[in-house]
Design an enzyme around this catalytic site. Sequence first.
Site, PDB file in Angstrom:
ATOM      1  CE  LYS A 119      -6.852 -44.758 -25.308  1.00 37.77           C
ATOM      2  NZ  LYS A 119      -8.122 -43.983 -25.528  1.00 37.77           N
ATOM      3  CB  ILE A 126      -0.317 -40.378 -19.359  1.00 40.54           C
ATOM      4  CG1 ILE A 126       0.634 -39.425 -19.825  1.00 40.54           C
ATOM      5  CG2 ILE A 126      -0.834 -40.031 -17.911  1.00 40.54           C
ATOM      6  CD1 ILE A 126       0.125 -37.891 -20.157  1.00 40.54           C
ATOM      7  CB  CYS A 127      -1.040 -44.439 -23.230  1.00 35.11           C
ATOM      8  SG  CYS A 127      -0.607 -45.108 -24.888  1.00 35.11           S
ATOM      9  CG  LEU A 128       2.049 -39.119 -23.699  1.00 36.40           C
ATOM     10  CD1 LEU A 128       2.920 -38.239 -23.050  1.00 36.40           C
ATOM     11  CD2 LEU A 128       0.789 -38.326 -24.055  1.00 36.40           C
TER      12      LEU A 128
END
Length: 186
Positions: A119, A126-128
């Site tokens: 993620k 960070i993966c958003l």
Amino acid sequence: HVDSQAGQAFAMLSQKTKETVSKIPLCATRAGPRDKEKWVARLKEELKALITYVNNNKKNDNDWFFISPNADGTQWSGKCWTYHEMHKYEFNVNFEIPITYPVTPFEIVLPELDGKTVKMYRGGKICLSAHFKPLWSKNVPRFGVAHALALGLAPWLAAEIPSLVDAGLITAKSDKKTNDKPEGSK
């Protein structure tokens, strides 16, 4: 399509998160770092929202980050922390405001966690994309730094840190081995 994704993302938020975000002032100025005077106005709105968010968190015993910008408001850095099973996990956090901000949200970076979870993108970003970015795009220019921390980083930490702990990929600050020797001794 974006509206339905944003609606789904908002529906998935907890009631507590919705209440928290509803107390953060919205930004009004549509300006990025290239917009000179308008950018200064936008930064004032960002700081007002951030101060309100921090004060609300402290009032509710939910203090979980410290962040500050450079002089022109384009580089932000600080610390964020979370607790899991009575242990504190603390990380450096930083981001750079893109030229196309606020249309394009910034990427939140936790350098110490780079490569420890799927993620996350290269460099500790960070993966958003699935949940937060549709919500952000629906709320341009109203959302800002405080909203990204509340709706992006906070839920990411809540979801990912327990998994990283359970996998043995991170240890609590208090669990790290310390060297008992004073600095400079052999």
